[in-house]
Design a protein around this motif. Structure first.
Motif, short mmCIF file in Angstrom:
data_model
loop_
_atom_site.label_atom_id
_atom_site.label_comp_id
_atom_site.label_asym_id
_atom_site.label_seq_id
_atom_site.Cartn_x
_atom_site.Cartn_y
_atom_site.Cartn_z
N GLY A 83 65.88 0.47 -42.19
CA GLY A 83 66.91 0.05 -43.13
C GLY A 83 67.04 -1.46 -43.14
O GLY A 83 66.20 -2.20 -42.60
N GLY A 164 65.92 6.69 -47.51
CA GLY A 164 67.08 7.35 -46.92
C GLY A 164 67.87 8.20 -47.88
O GLY A 164 69.06 8.45 -47.67
N LYS A 166 68.81 7.39 -50.83
CA LYS A 166 69.60 6.57 -51.76
C LYS A 166 68.80 6.38 -53.05
O LYS A 166 67.59 6.19 -53.04
CB LYS A 166 69.91 5.20 -51.15
CG LYS A 166 70.52 5.24 -49.75
CD LYS A 166 71.86 5.93 -49.73
CE LYS A 166 72.54 5.76 -48.37
NZ LYS A 166 71.77 6.27 -47.24
N SER A 191 72.31 -0.58 -53.15
CA SER A 191 71.75 -0.46 -51.80
C SER A 191 70.60 -1.40 -51.52
O SER A 191 70.42 -1.84 -50.38
CB SER A 191 71.29 0.99 -51.55
OG SER A 191 72.37 1.88 -51.62
N GLN A 236 68.61 13.67 -48.04
CA GLN A 236 68.68 12.95 -46.77
C GLN A 236 68.40 13.94 -45.65
O GLN A 236 68.97 15.03 -45.59
CB GLN A 236 70.07 12.32 -46.59
CG GLN A 236 70.15 11.38 -45.40
CD GLN A 236 71.48 10.66 -45.36
OE1 GLN A 236 72.53 11.28 -45.31
NE2 GLN A 236 71.46 9.33 -45.38
N TYR A 340 76.24 13.39 -38.05
CA TYR A 340 76.80 12.50 -39.06
C TYR A 340 78.32 12.59 -39.09
O TYR A 340 78.90 13.65 -38.81
CB TYR A 340 76.30 12.89 -40.46
CG TYR A 340 74.88 12.48 -40.78
CD1 TYR A 340 74.48 11.15 -40.73
CD2 TYR A 340 73.93 13.43 -41.17
CE1 TYR A 340 73.18 10.77 -41.05
CE2 TYR A 340 72.63 13.06 -41.49
CZ TYR A 340 72.27 11.73 -41.43
OH TYR A 340 70.99 11.36 -41.75
N TYR A 387 78.79 1.24 -43.27
CA TYR A 387 77.41 1.51 -42.87
C TYR A 387 77.11 3.01 -42.93
O TYR A 387 77.94 3.83 -43.27
CB TYR A 387 77.16 0.95 -41.47
CG TYR A 387 77.60 -0.48 -41.31
CD1 TYR A 387 77.06 -1.49 -42.10
CD2 TYR A 387 78.59 -0.83 -40.39
CE1 TYR A 387 77.48 -2.80 -41.98
CE2 TYR A 387 79.02 -2.13 -40.25
CZ TYR A 387 78.47 -3.12 -41.05
OH TYR A 387 78.89 -4.42 -40.94
N ASP A 388 75.87 3.32 -42.55
CA ASP A 388 75.41 4.70 -42.55
C ASP A 388 76.31 5.57 -41.67
O ASP A 388 76.81 5.11 -40.63
CB ASP A 388 73.98 4.73 -41.99
CG ASP A 388 73.32 6.08 -42.16
OD1 ASP A 388 72.71 6.30 -43.22
OD2 ASP A 388 73.42 6.90 -41.24
N MET A 634 80.06 4.92 -47.67
CA MET A 634 78.89 4.85 -46.82
C MET A 634 77.60 4.78 -47.64
O MET A 634 76.65 5.52 -47.43
CB MET A 634 78.86 6.03 -45.85
CG MET A 634 79.97 5.96 -44.81
SD MET A 634 79.97 7.33 -43.67
CE MET A 634 81.19 6.77 -42.47
N LYS A 635 77.62 3.88 -48.65
CA LYS A 635 76.44 3.55 -49.46
C LYS A 635 76.01 4.65 -50.42
O LYS A 635 74.95 4.58 -51.00
CB LYS A 635 75.26 3.17 -48.56
CG LYS A 635 75.54 1.98 -47.65
CD LYS A 635 74.29 1.47 -46.97
CE LYS A 635 73.73 2.42 -45.97
NZ LYS A 635 72.57 1.87 -45.24
#
Length: 669
Positions: A83, A164, A166, A191, A236, A340, A387-388, A634-635
């Motif tokens: 990333g 990822g 995205k 992103s 993902q 997660y 963040y992730d 979270m993006k």
């Protein structure tokens, strides 16, 4: 060899790199944003440098700040993790200009493989099998619709510079192409700073299998077997394993050799991953090459006993690979579960907050298995919205796949996390899912097996008896402590009644004790559901994990105190338990049930996040399925749609506002 390296990343991957560097005798430098001032990777490193505000665009993505940190600390090389700047050729080139070594491939390889469109052109030239698609620039939604029609539905819309999950959407119709194109382009811009997307044919019932390659600067390239990454949610990865239960040796060899050919074609150096989509007939098609360390690299390390981070560092230092292809052997089976910060009961929406409890299972080797936990958090740490959402990567190894799955199930059941919502219940339930255990996988697994979303597993008769035994044992131990320990804090025996009723959820189960005293450690005979079993455990009040035996079964379950009872989490089951005398149980059945409040006229924010757009106006009539609002967390952009035809009443939030979970975005008339 380098004396000091800087890790241009955060979280678990920064911690992972620091561990290997420390073992190699290399000093480490961490960088951190405002949000990560107290992060674990900062504590672990030998030095640390502050690089800016919480948003990644103002800190971790600013190459000049990373280079300045290297100069300030004297770091000779930079490991980018994954990333952020890990696949940015300009960053690699800027480091080289300053005489700083990039621990990864050269700019040429990053440019060739980092862009999905260009990488497919290189793959075609290297005679690597590729998916049919359109690799040119797509002008707008109309253009995207025409291309999709020519390729044939379904199609995959992907961000060219993405990764990822995205900037990625699957479209089954022209309407979905238009919406998917706009969402993918918007996410890609947010992103990666690059809104280019491309379209390719979507393979139905695909498996996602990738080949790990390792190359040095002397022309040596090897492949380290494959990883299966088919358990995915919103494109993902959630669970990975090595090797794949689907590949045969011939397919593995063919995929490996094509991966090596592609790496040689771009003069690749360092660790890299070539990703393929594989259909039901084992036909495989190139997806992309990740010119960095993958999130799921630990499973490859566990089955090959090769430290990929160490090899990356050694290659960057100019050393030759110590391995030939004939040296590579795959031993046993490894599984990785990504923990997660997401609520599995609310369609896996992001969750943020402080970890009030974080107790991972013990790492290391046992007689039959290995447990490894790669993490970047600690008890008391905060999960940020910037963040992730990954908390940890829990990995297990065992001689066979089923043994590795069993080890993973036990490790998950013994992993206690509180303070935020997380996907542990889903992961734990997955380890018992028949289709997963049989290895019948595809990237559509979660959508196919949980079409209405994930819900707590309902315990069957046998599981109800086991959970009742755990609940009663905890209640008896707690009572013994209150009534007998006093200030002496030493074991004692207490007389017991023999008849009890355990309430699990809405069910009542009679339990008869065949012992008259409680012993510490606990060991008592019980009669449950017509069966007599011995229940034994050294659980103590306050322990978050119950470990013991019921009959001849060893069990690990999580225990949390709730009002007038316990909550037990085990194998995807989450149930409240109360222990009553028979008379108390009779009275409890008469208690009224409290109904949840009516929220049918409210649009609630399903996760903490930033309002990107409000798509309606007050007084507007809206049809079911139309977009009401878009919230980013979270993006990832989350589109909130109308569940039925309705009229918009009051709008309470606007673009740019940060909302907490369950905040009211709008009201319906």
């Amino acid at each position: 060899m380098f004396k000091k390296i800087l890790i241009a990343n955060r979280g678990e991957i920064a911690c992972r790199v620091i561990k290997t560097a420390r073992r190699m005798g290399i000093l480490t430098v961490a960088v951190y944003s405002d949000a990560d001032r107290d992060a674990l990777h900062v504590e672990m490193a030998d030095e640390s440098v502050h690089i800016g505000p919480a948003p990644a665009s103002e800190s971790y993505l600013v190459a000049d700040k990373i280079i300045a940190a290297c100069k300030e600390t004297g770091a000779e090389a930079v490991h980018p993790g994954y990333g952020f700047l890990s696949e940015r050729a300009s960053f690699c080139a800027a480091l080289e200009k300053e005489g700083i070594v990039f621990i990864g491939p050269k700019p040429k390889a990053i440019e060739a493989m980092g862009d999905k469109i260009e990488s497919k052109k290189f793959a075609n030239a290297a005679k690597v099998s590729t998916v049919p698609g359109y690799l040119g620039i797509i002008d707008d939604a109309d253009h995207a619709e025409r291309i999709a029609g020519e390729i044939g539905y379904p199609v995959m819309i992907k961000a060219s510079a993405g990764g990822g999950g995205k900037g990625m959407r699957i479209a089954w119709s022209k309407d979905e192409v238009r919406d998917g194109f706009e969402r993918a382009r918007s996410e890609a811009k947010s992103s990666f700073g690059d809104d280019r997307v491309f379209i390719e044919k979507f393979v139905v019932d695909p498996r996602h299998i990738e080949i790990q390659v390792l190359a040095d600067a002397h022309g040596n390239v090897v492949y380290l077997g494959e990883r299966e990454c088919s358990i995915q949610r919103r494109n993902q990865k959630v669970v990975e394993e090595a090797p794949s239960p689907f590949l045969d040796e011939a397919t593995r060899k063919a995929m490996g050799e094509q991966s090596v050919a592609l790496a040689k074609a771009v003069d690749y150096q360092s660790a890299g991953t070539v990703e393929f989509i594989v259909d039901r007939d084992r036909n495989f098609y190139f997806l992309e090459m990740n010119t960095r360390l993958q999130v799921e690299h630990p499973v490859t390390e566990l089955v090959t006993a090769i430290d990929l981070v160490e090899q990356m560092i050694r290659v960057a230092a100019g050393e030759k690979l110590p391995l030939k292809q004939a040296d590579i052997r795959l031993n046993g089976w490894a599984i990785e579960s990504r923990l997660y910060a997401e609520d599995p009961y609310r369609n896996f929406l992001p969750s943020i907050g402080r970890l009030t409890r974080y107790r991972p299972p013990r790492e290391g080797r046992t007689e039959k298995s290995v447990v490894r936990n790669d993490t970047g958090v600690f008890e008391g740490a905060e999960i940020s919205m910037y963040y992730d959402p990954m908390i940890a990567k829990l990995c297990t190894w065992a001689p066979t796949r089923l043994e590795a799955i069993e080890a993973m199930g036990e490790a998950l059941d013994g992993f206690a996390v509180d303070g935020i919502e997380h996907n542990m219940p889903f992961l734990s339930a997955l380890m018992k899912h028949p289709r997963w255990r049989e290895g019948r996988l595809s990237t559509g697994f979660i959508a196919e097996e949980y079409p209405d979303g994930f819900a707590p597993v309902t315990p069957d008769e046998d599981q109800t008896a086991l959970l009742s035994a755990i609940a009663l044992s905890c209640s008896l131990i707690e009572s013994n402590r209150r009534e007998r320990y006093g200030d002496r804090l030493r074991p004692a025996a207490a007389p017991l009644r023999d008849s009890w009723v355990v309430k699990l959820g809405a069910n009542y189960l009679p339990v008869t004790l065949l012992e008259s005293v409680v012993t510490i450690p606990f060991e008592t005979d019980m009669q449950i559901g017509g069966k007599t079993v011995t229940v034994a455990s050294d659980w103590r009040p306050g322990d978050s994990v119950w470990v013991g035996t019921i009959g001849d079964r060893k069990l690990t379950a999580q225990i949390r105190t709730v009002l007038n009872g316990l909550r037990i989490d085990w194998q995807g089951i989450s149930v409240r338990a109360k222990v009553f005398t028979p008379r108390q149980a009779e009275l409890d059945k008469l208690m009224p049930v409290k109904l949840p409040p009516d929220t049918s006229k409210l649009l609630l924010c399903p996760m903490p996040g930033l309002v990107v757009a409000i798509a309606v106006a007050e007084g507007q009539e809206v049809k079911a399925g139309e977009t009401l609002a878009i919230v980013e967390a979270m993006k990832m952009e989350n589109v909130l749609r109308a569940e039925r035809d309705l009229v918009i009443g009051k709008i309470n939030a606007g673009p740019g506002e940060s909302l907490a979970v369950d905040a009211v975005i709008m009201e319906f008339a």
